[in-house]
Write a protein that holds these residues in place. Sequence first.
Motif, PDB file in Angstrom:
ATOM      1  N   ARG A   1       0.841  -1.194   0.000  1.00 19.96           N
ATOM      2  CA  ARG A   1       0.000   0.000   0.000  1.00 19.96           C
ATOM      3  C   ARG A   1       0.871   1.237   0.000  1.00 19.96           C
ATOM      4  O   ARG A   1       1.983   1.224   0.529  1.00 19.96           O
ATOM      5  CB  ARG A   1      -0.923   0.012   1.222  1.00 19.96           C
ATOM      6  CG  ARG A   1      -1.966  -1.099   1.156  1.00 19.96           C
ATOM      7  CD  ARG A   1      -2.758  -1.229   2.414  1.00 19.96           C
ATOM      8  NE  ARG A   1      -3.563  -0.048   2.692  1.00 19.96           N
ATOM      9  CZ  ARG A   1      -4.259   0.097   3.816  1.00 19.96           C
ATOM     10  NH1 ARG A   1      -4.240  -0.859   4.737  1.00 19.96           N
ATOM     11  NH2 ARG A   1      -4.974   1.177   4.027  1.00 19.96           N
ATOM     12  N   GLU A   2       0.334   2.304  -0.557  1.00 18.54           N
ATOM     13  CA  GLU A   2       1.050   3.571  -0.601  1.00 18.54           C
ATOM     14  C   GLU A   2       1.111   4.198   0.790  1.00 18.54           C
ATOM     15  O   GLU A   2       0.146   4.162   1.550  1.00 18.54           O
ATOM     16  CB  GLU A   2       0.333   4.526  -1.555  1.00 18.54           C
ATOM     17  CG  GLU A   2       0.977   5.891  -1.641  1.00 18.54           C
ATOM     18  CD  GLU A   2       0.166   6.872  -2.451  1.00 18.54           C
ATOM     19  OE1 GLU A   2       0.643   7.995  -2.629  1.00 18.54           O
ATOM     20  OE2 GLU A   2      -0.957   6.536  -2.896  1.00 18.54           O
ATOM     21  N   VAL A   3       2.256   4.763   1.117  1.00 22.70           N
ATOM     22  CA  VAL A   3       2.407   5.530   2.349  1.00 22.70           C
ATOM     23  C   VAL A   3       2.102   6.986   2.012  1.00 22.70           C
ATOM     24  O   VAL A   3       2.747   7.579   1.154  1.00 22.70           O
ATOM     25  CB  VAL A   3       3.826   5.402   2.937  1.00 22.70           C
ATOM     26  CG1 VAL A   3       4.019   6.340   4.115  1.00 22.70           C
ATOM     27  CG2 VAL A   3       4.114   3.963   3.352  1.00 22.70           C
ATOM     28  N   VAL A   4       1.105   7.554   2.679  1.00 23.18           N
ATOM     29  CA  VAL A   4       0.737   8.940   2.404  1.00 23.18           C
ATOM     30  C   VAL A   4       1.359   9.911   3.400  1.00 23.18           C
ATOM     31  O   VAL A   4       1.415  11.124   3.147  1.00 23.18           O
ATOM     32  CB  VAL A   4      -0.798   9.137   2.346  1.00 23.18           C
ATOM     33  CG1 VAL A   4      -1.385   8.361   1.175  1.00 23.18           C
ATOM     34  CG2 VAL A   4      -1.457   8.737   3.643  1.00 23.18           C
ATOM     35  N   SER A   5       1.851   9.395   4.523  1.00 29.79           N
ATOM     36  CA  SER A   5       2.494  10.251   5.508  1.00 29.79           C
ATOM     37  C   SER A   5       3.379   9.394   6.406  1.00 29.79           C
ATOM     38  O   SER A   5       3.047   8.252   6.711  1.00 29.79           O
ATOM     39  CB  SER A   5       1.433  10.978   6.344  1.00 29.79           C
ATOM     40  OG  SER A   5       2.018  11.917   7.192  1.00 29.79           O
ATOM     41  N   TYR A   6       4.514   9.979   6.798  1.00 33.27           N
ATOM     42  CA  TYR A   6       5.477   9.278   7.651  1.00 33.27           C
ATOM     43  C   TYR A   6       5.943  10.246   8.736  1.00 33.27           C
ATOM     44  O   TYR A   6       6.283  11.391   8.452  1.00 33.27           O
ATOM     45  CB  TYR A   6       6.654   8.794   6.813  1.00 33.27           C
ATOM     46  CG  TYR A   6       7.873   8.354   7.583  1.00 33.27           C
ATOM     47  CD1 TYR A   6       7.772   7.417   8.598  1.00 33.27           C
ATOM     48  CD2 TYR A   6       9.123   8.853   7.278  1.00 33.27           C
ATOM     49  CE1 TYR A   6       8.900   7.006   9.300  1.00 33.27           C
ATOM     50  CE2 TYR A   6      10.255   8.444   7.964  1.00 33.27           C
ATOM     51  CZ  TYR A   6      10.140   7.528   8.968  1.00 33.27           C
ATOM     52  OH  TYR A   6      11.246   7.117   9.664  1.00 33.27           O
ATOM     53  N   HIS A   7       5.947   9.778   9.979  1.00 32.55           N
ATOM     54  CA  HIS A   7       6.362  10.598  11.113  1.00 32.55           C
ATOM     55  C   HIS A   7       7.303   9.786  11.991  1.00 32.55           C
ATOM     56  O   HIS A   7       7.134   8.577  12.150  1.00 32.55           O
ATOM     57  CB  HIS A   7       5.143  11.041  11.929  1.00 32.55           C
ATOM     58  CG  HIS A   7       4.106  11.708  11.094  1.00 32.55           C
ATOM     59  ND1 HIS A   7       4.162  13.034  10.763  1.00 32.55           N
ATOM     60  CD2 HIS A   7       3.011  11.211  10.472  1.00 32.55           C
ATOM     61  CE1 HIS A   7       3.131  13.331   9.987  1.00 32.55           C
ATOM     62  NE2 HIS A   7       2.427  12.249   9.799  1.00 32.55           N
ATOM     63  N   SER A   8       8.271  10.475  12.579  1.00 29.81           N
ATOM     64  CA  SER A   8       9.245   9.830  13.444  1.00 29.81           C
ATOM     65  C   SER A   8       9.386  10.651  14.719  1.00 29.81           C
ATOM     66  O   SER A   8       9.346  11.880  14.676  1.00 29.81           O
ATOM     67  CB  SER A   8      10.590   9.740  12.724  1.00 29.81           C
ATOM     68  OG  SER A   8      11.551   9.076  13.502  1.00 29.81           O
ATOM     69  N   GLN A   9       9.553   9.958  15.843  1.00 27.53           N
ATOM     70  CA  GLN A   9       9.707  10.650  17.119  1.00 27.53           C
ATOM     71  C   GLN A   9      10.639   9.836  18.006  1.00 27.53           C
ATOM     72  O   GLN A   9      10.716   8.615  17.889  1.00 27.53           O
ATOM     73  CB  GLN A   9       8.360  10.840  17.803  1.00 27.53           C
ATOM     74  CG  GLN A   9       8.393  11.722  19.025  1.00 27.53           C
ATOM     75  CD  GLN A   9       8.998  13.095  18.772  1.00 27.53           C
ATOM     76  OE1 GLN A   9      10.154  13.304  19.113  1.00 27.53           O
ATOM     77  NE2 GLN A   9       8.241  14.010  18.217  1.00 27.53           N
ATOM     78  N   VAL A  10      11.333  10.534  18.898  1.00 32.60           N
ATOM     79  CA  VAL A  10      12.232   9.878  19.831  1.00 32.60           C
ATOM     80  C   VAL A  10      11.916  10.389  21.237  1.00 32.60           C
ATOM     81  O   VAL A  10      11.574  11.558  21.420  1.00 32.60           O
ATOM     82  CB  VAL A  10      13.716  10.137  19.460  1.00 32.60           C
ATOM     83  CG1 VAL A  10      14.048  11.601  19.488  1.00 32.60           C
ATOM     84  CG2 VAL A  10      14.660   9.336  20.340  1.00 32.60           C
TER      85      VAL A  10
END
Length: 76
Positions: A52-61
Amino acid sequence: NYLLTVLEGILTTVERTLVEKGEEDLVRKVRLTFQEATSERFTSAVEEIAGREVVSYHSQVTFDPPLGFEIFVLAE
């Protein structure tokens, strides 16, 4: 519609040293800059695996405890 990964024990030796010296903001900034520079690599891998297509990606630490969160929002 969402893929979430939680990574434990993610800090490098350099990052741990900086965090111990109160430089959490610097470590977060470097990690987010890296995420922006390599986001296509991560989203492409998820798209291939999930089909599936990724429409948004977020990263946090976070630092206490040291955890990384990778969040992918998938197209319908």
